[in-house]
Design a protein around this motif. Structure first.
Motif, mmCIF file in Angstrom:
data_model
loop_
_atom_site.group_PDB
_atom_site.id
_atom_site.type_symbol
_atom_site.label_atom_id
_atom_site.label_comp_id
_atom_site.label_asym_id
_atom_site.label_seq_id
_atom_site.Cartn_x
_atom_site.Cartn_y
_atom_site.Cartn_z
ATOM 1 N N SER A 218 -3.512 -50.827 43.955
ATOM 2 C CA SER A 218 -2.499 -51.809 43.577
ATOM 3 C C SER A 218 -2.304 -51.845 42.069
ATOM 4 O O SER A 218 -1.182 -52.021 41.583
ATOM 5 N N TYR A 219 -3.390 -51.682 41.318
ATOM 6 C CA TYR A 219 -3.238 -51.646 39.854
ATOM 7 C C TYR A 219 -2.380 -50.457 39.438
ATOM 8 O O TYR A 219 -1.495 -50.580 38.575
ATOM 9 N N PHE A 220 -2.633 -49.315 40.059
ATOM 10 C CA PHE A 220 -1.840 -48.132 39.724
ATOM 11 C C PHE A 220 -0.365 -48.356 40.057
ATOM 12 O O PHE A 220 0.525 -47.973 39.287
ATOM 13 N N LYS A 221 -0.109 -49.014 41.190
ATOM 14 C CA LYS A 221 1.278 -49.284 41.570
ATOM 15 C C LYS A 221 1.917 -50.318 40.641
ATOM 16 O O LYS A 221 3.125 -50.268 40.389
ATOM 17 N N SER A 222 1.123 -51.257 40.140
ATOM 18 C CA SER A 222 1.679 -52.238 39.202
ATOM 19 C C SER A 222 2.066 -51.594 37.879
ATOM 20 O O SER A 222 2.856 -52.154 37.115
ATOM 21 N N SER A 223 1.538 -50.407 37.618
ATOM 22 C CA SER A 223 1.823 -49.702 36.368
ATOM 23 C C SER A 223 2.916 -48.654 36.525
ATOM 24 O O SER A 223 3.177 -47.891 35.581
ATOM 25 N N GLY B 166 -3.352 -55.794 36.127
ATOM 26 C CA GLY B 166 -2.175 -55.185 35.523
ATOM 27 C C GLY B 166 -1.459 -56.149 34.591
ATOM 28 O O GLY B 166 -0.948 -55.758 33.538
ATOM 29 N N SER B 167 -1.412 -57.424 34.978
ATOM 30 C CA SER B 167 -0.768 -58.421 34.135
ATOM 31 C C SER B 167 -1.446 -58.522 32.778
ATOM 32 O O SER B 167 -0.785 -58.741 31.758
ATOM 33 N N VAL B 168 -2.759 -58.344 32.761
ATOM 34 C CA VAL B 168 -3.506 -58.424 31.495
ATOM 35 C C VAL B 168 -3.342 -57.136 30.694
ATOM 36 O O VAL B 168 -3.021 -57.163 29.497
ATOM 37 N N MET B 169 -3.550 -55.996 31.347
ATOM 38 C CA MET B 169 -3.549 -54.722 30.623
ATOM 39 C C MET B 169 -2.167 -54.341 30.106
ATOM 40 O O MET B 169 -2.050 -53.724 29.036
ATOM 41 N N LEU B 170 -1.127 -54.688 30.843
ATOM 42 C CA LEU B 170 0.217 -54.285 30.422
ATOM 43 C C LEU B 170 0.736 -55.116 29.262
ATOM 44 O O LEU B 170 1.812 -54.825 28.729
ATOM 45 N N ARG B 171 -0.009 -56.140 28.857
ATOM 46 C CA ARG B 171 0.339 -56.897 27.651
ATOM 47 C C ARG B 171 -0.271 -56.266 26.399
ATOM 48 O O ARG B 171 0.014 -56.690 25.285
ATOM 49 N N TRP C 195 8.817 -51.148 25.505
ATOM 50 C CA TRP C 195 7.380 -51.442 25.502
ATOM 51 C C TRP C 195 6.659 -50.660 26.586
ATOM 52 O O TRP C 195 7.116 -50.555 27.715
ATOM 53 N N VAL C 196 5.500 -50.127 26.243
ATOM 54 C CA VAL C 196 4.609 -49.454 27.197
ATOM 55 C C VAL C 196 3.228 -50.065 27.042
ATOM 56 O O VAL C 196 2.651 -50.048 25.955
ATOM 57 N N GLY C 197 2.701 -50.627 28.134
ATOM 58 C CA GLY C 197 1.392 -51.262 28.097
ATOM 59 C C GLY C 197 0.261 -50.275 28.306
ATOM 60 O O GLY C 197 0.470 -49.095 28.624
ATOM 61 N N ALA C 198 -0.956 -50.754 28.154
ATOM 62 C CA ALA C 198 -2.162 -49.916 28.272
ATOM 63 C C ALA C 198 -2.502 -49.696 29.737
ATOM 64 O O ALA C 198 -3.501 -50.206 30.250
ATOM 65 N N TRP C 199 -1.688 -48.887 30.412
ATOM 66 C CA TRP C 199 -1.850 -48.649 31.844
ATOM 67 C C TRP C 199 -3.176 -47.982 32.170
ATOM 68 O O TRP C 199 -3.716 -48.135 33.273
ATOM 69 N N TRP C 200 -3.747 -47.255 31.248
ATOM 70 C CA TRP C 200 -4.953 -46.472 31.491
ATOM 71 C C TRP C 200 -6.228 -47.319 31.474
ATOM 72 O O TRP C 200 -7.240 -46.947 32.081
ATOM 73 N N GLY D 10 14.884 -60.006 35.399
ATOM 74 C CA GLY D 10 14.654 -59.890 33.959
ATOM 75 C C GLY D 10 13.265 -60.263 33.502
ATOM 76 O O GLY D 10 13.058 -60.584 32.333
ATOM 77 N N THR D 11 12.272 -60.222 34.390
ATOM 78 C CA THR D 11 10.911 -60.548 33.983
ATOM 79 C C THR D 11 10.220 -59.318 33.425
ATOM 80 O O THR D 11 10.685 -58.184 33.602
ATOM 81 N N SER D 12 9.100 -59.513 32.751
ATOM 82 C CA SER D 12 8.338 -58.384 32.212
ATOM 83 C C SER D 12 7.432 -57.814 33.287
ATOM 84 O O SER D 12 7.172 -58.446 34.313
ATOM 85 N N ALA D 13 6.943 -56.589 33.072
ATOM 86 C CA ALA D 13 6.032 -55.962 34.028
ATOM 87 C C ALA D 13 4.750 -56.781 34.177
ATOM 88 O O ALA D 13 4.215 -56.918 35.276
ATOM 89 N N ALA D 14 4.263 -57.345 33.074
ATOM 90 C CA ALA D 14 3.032 -58.134 33.117
ATOM 91 C C ALA D 14 3.226 -59.403 33.943
ATOM 92 O O ALA D 14 2.384 -59.748 34.780
ATOM 93 N N ARG D 15 4.342 -60.105 33.740
ATOM 94 C CA ARG D 15 4.569 -61.337 34.488
ATOM 95 C C ARG D 15 4.822 -61.052 35.971
ATOM 96 O O ARG D 15 4.374 -61.793 36.841
ATOM 97 N N GLY D 16 5.550 -59.973 36.257
ATOM 98 C CA GLY D 16 5.774 -59.609 37.649
ATOM 99 C C GLY D 16 4.469 -59.324 38.368
ATOM 100 O O GLY D 16 4.259 -59.766 39.503
ATOM 101 N N SER D 17 3.566 -58.601 37.718
ATOM 102 C CA SER D 17 2.254 -58.327 38.314
ATOM 103 C C SER D 17 1.466 -59.608 38.510
ATOM 104 O O SER D 17 0.775 -59.780 39.522
ATOM 105 N N PHE D 18 1.559 -60.530 37.558
ATOM 106 C CA PHE D 18 0.840 -61.803 37.675
ATOM 107 C C PHE D 18 1.330 -62.600 38.885
ATOM 108 O O PHE D 18 0.523 -63.112 39.665
ATOM 109 N N LEU D 19 2.642 -62.692 39.060
ATOM 110 C CA LEU D 19 3.184 -63.461 40.185
ATOM 111 C C LEU D 19 2.806 -62.842 41.517
ATOM 112 O O LEU D 19 2.481 -63.551 42.478
ATOM 113 N N MET D 20 2.817 -61.521 41.598
ATOM 114 C CA MET D 20 2.412 -60.867 42.839
ATOM 115 C C MET D 20 0.939 -61.112 43.134
ATOM 116 O O MET D 20 0.541 -61.277 44.294
ATOM 117 N N GLY D 21 0.136 -61.146 42.068
ATOM 118 C CA GLY D 21 -1.296 -61.345 42.263
ATOM 119 C C GLY D 21 -1.672 -62.755 42.666
ATOM 120 O O GLY D 21 -2.639 -62.947 43.405
#
Length: 636
Positions: free
Chosen positions: A47-52, A218-223, A246-251, A350-361
């Protein structure tokens, strides 16, 4: 000095300690706890990989089809072993094989992060960088040929990361092959009578928190900025998480999931081959296997020769096939949601990748976990008949479909973008406001004009200057002297970033609907799973689980992400370009088209799955019935 000689067959170890250790490791509840944690770690990783996914697309310029195929590749590795492992399930040390598979998953999760360390630092279009073509330079030299060569070199570099990640995904699939078939059959074999459904429900409900933790991670790392380890700790970054570049620290999250898989795999190396109740189950298995002439001493070549007969027998079981095919439809829907829901939220609301991952989680996945747990509790308390399970499941699925209908209307169209869905000079003071600006076709640096029109870059807005942020000199505060924008005092200005759409207020209502629909539909998971286990004979159970997951992966988890990647790409209206006609990732989507196709495909799959489930219920109703309290079917 007195000497002590141990008698043959007598151990000098403390008998109390040995008994305590043996009883602890033989306790099926301990195994359920460990297996729940391992599956939680496995799902956390996937799921983390998919969130990225959207971040990886932006980082390496991949299309949704490319990243969707990448997420599917671990299913290919799983397909290579899952049936073989399941077929030999009763002949191997199941906990030990699971542990070795977990260690392989841990290694492949770490390998998935390697491309970051092999790649050059992330480069993006910026007006602060010389010769990037982001600012309108009147009568300037675009140097497009040089940029084209640079883009070609950049495109060549992206093949290496994709190949490394593809290899990691294949290895992860190989390691995950024995996890569910051997683990679930072990639980079902050694659980107390009547508790199998509850243990499996607990297993799924605990492990489903893995995706929740994965999306929160993902919400934390992508920030965090992708090249954080390469920057000066005191340096500031030009981009912010809300910036389209913006590109977050997916790795970084992959290193966390790799460590989690390593720690949860080690205990399996110490579990016994049989649980506390193995004497009764072993006798049942042995008696059943004798009928098939398979014993622990059966030569391996003979087992291979008998494989087709086992496989055909399952294929000729109509209830088993109808149930599994219906589950394939529902799993395909889940694969589309798990892989691209985060990206859909970014585009639609229009949400960010980090916020979208947070809401899903915090919303979707806990709701699904509670639904699975409640389904297992209902099975334990109500003890429904096998004939009632398909029809009750269809009722729950019908409610989830009805809840999904409003999602077709919850969204806004794509904002007005010059050169995409609006004429490039609709609001410009002149019809040639970008003439001689030397704008490059490979540039993507969206800005929002004071006329509320979005432009692909400051150059495409005709901006010839910019002002820096007073507190952070590495960031641009505004682009000025924009020839395509009419301002109060002549030429207008534009702000960095996208204008966004007007649908942010619909984000939470949409997520609530998706969460409730997921809660209701997940209640059917445990009942249908138990019905699958009981529609086959005891000696075929492990093999049947393997075939079930083979079909799920072949027909759902393997093509599902690619299918929804095609759906996403089909709604693209403007592609980023790397060099000439070479396409990169999608820059803008038709939101209305995307919304109708994304949920339309899900609705069609659910309806077809319900049709197959109805056929399975009709077939069960015609038979003499199935018992959920026994280890095999009463009648087929």
């Amino acid at each position: 000095m007195a000497s002590h000689t141990a008698k043959p067959g007598v151990s000098n170890k403390n008998p109390h300690t040995t008994k305590t250790k043996a009883s602890l490791l033989s306790n099926i509840k301990v195994f359920v706890m460990c297996h729940s944690l391992l599956q939680l770690s496995q799902l956390l990783h996937t799921s983390y990989f998919k969130s990225s996914i959207s971040t990886i697309e932006r980082r390496y310029g991949y299309s949704s089809v490319s990243t969707g195929s990448l997420t599917s590749l671990h299913e290919v590795g799983n397909l290579l072993l899952v049936v073989f492992v399941s077929y030999l399930g009763n002949r191997v040390h199941r906990p030990r094989v699971i542990g070795l598979g977990g260690l392989l998953m841990a290694g492949s999760a770490g390998l998935l992060a390697v491309p970051h360390f092999l790649s050059e630092p992330y480069q993006y279009n910026s007006a602060l960088t010389e010769d990037e073509g982001d600012i309108c330079v009147l009568n300037g030299n675009s140097s497009s040929l040089a940029r084209c060569h640079a883009s070609s070199h950049h495109a060549l570099q992206q093949r290496v990361p994709w190949g490394v990640m593809a290899t990691a995904q294949l290895l992860f699939g190989l390691g995950s092959a024995p996890i569910q078939p051997l683990g679930i059959s072990y639980i079902d074999d050694f659980s107390e009578p009547g508790n199998s459904a509850l243990y499996i429900a607990i297993l799924f409900s605990v492990s489903i928190f893995g995706p929740a933790f994965g999306y929160l991670l993902g919400s934390v790392m992508l920030r965090i900025y992708v090249d954080v380890e390469r920057l000066d700790p005191n340096a500031d970054v030009e981009l912010v998480p809300s910036d389209p570049r913006w590109v977050g620290a997916w790795w970084m999250g992959l290193l966390v999931s790799s460590t989690s898989l390593l720690l949860t795999s080690i205990p399996y190396l110490f579990f016994p081959r049989h649980g506390a109740t193995h004497e009764e189950v072993t006798k049942t298995e042995t008696d059943a296997l004798k009928g098939e002439k398979i014993t622990q001493d059966t030569p391996f070549i003979n087992i291979i020769k008998m494989f087709p007969r086992y496989f055909l027998r399952l294929m000729m079981n109509p209830v088993f096939m109808l149930l599994v095919l219906s589950q394939c439809c529902f799993s395909c829907v889940i694969s589309g949601l798990a892989t691209f829901l985060g990206k859909y939220l970014e585009l639609q609301f229009g949400t960010s990748a980090a916020r979208g991952s947070f809401l899903m989680g915090v919303m979707n996945l806990p709701a699904a976990a509670m639904g699975m747990l409640l389904g297992g509790v209902v099975m334990k308390k109500a003890e429904p008949s096998a004939k009632a399970i398909p029809w009750a499941s269809m009722m729950a699925l019908s409610v989830s479909i009805l809840l999904g209908i409003p999602l077709f209307f919850m969204g806004c169209p794509l904002q007005e973008v010059s050169g995409v869905n609006m004429h490039p000079w609709t609001d410009g003071p002149t019809s040639d406001c970008t003439a001689n600006c030397s704008c490059l076709g490979t540039t993507f640096n969206p800005v929002c004009g004071e006329n509320h029109l979005e432009y692909i870059s400051p150059c495409h807005a005709g901006c010839t200057n910019y002002t820096l942020h007073p507190g952070k000199p590495v960031r641009i505060q505004a682009y000025t002297q924009c020839r395509c924008i009419v301002g109060a005092a002549g030429l207008g200005h534009a702000l960095p970033g996208s204008c966004g759409n007007r649908c942010s207020s619909l984000l939470l209502p949409a997520m609530i609907l998706i969460a409730i629909a997921g809660f209701i539909s997940s209640m059917t998971n445990s009942p249908l799973y138990m019905l699958v286990l009981r529609c086959v004979s005891q000696e075929q159970k492990v093999f049947a689980i393997g075939v079930q997951f083979l079909l799920l992966r072949m027909l759902a988890w393997l093509p599902g992400p690619t299918l929804f990647g095609v759906v996403m790409d089909s709604a693209c209206v403007w592609w980023k370009r790397m060099c000439g006609s070479q396409l990169g990732s999608c820059g803008y989507y038709d939101n209305d088209l995307l919304r109708s196709r994304y949920f339309g495909v899900q609705m069609a799959l659910k309806l077809f799955g319900m049709f197959l489930l109805a056929l399975a219920g009709w077939k069960v109703h015609r038979g003499d019935g199935y018992s959920l309290d026994k280890k095999g079917p009463v009648a087929v």
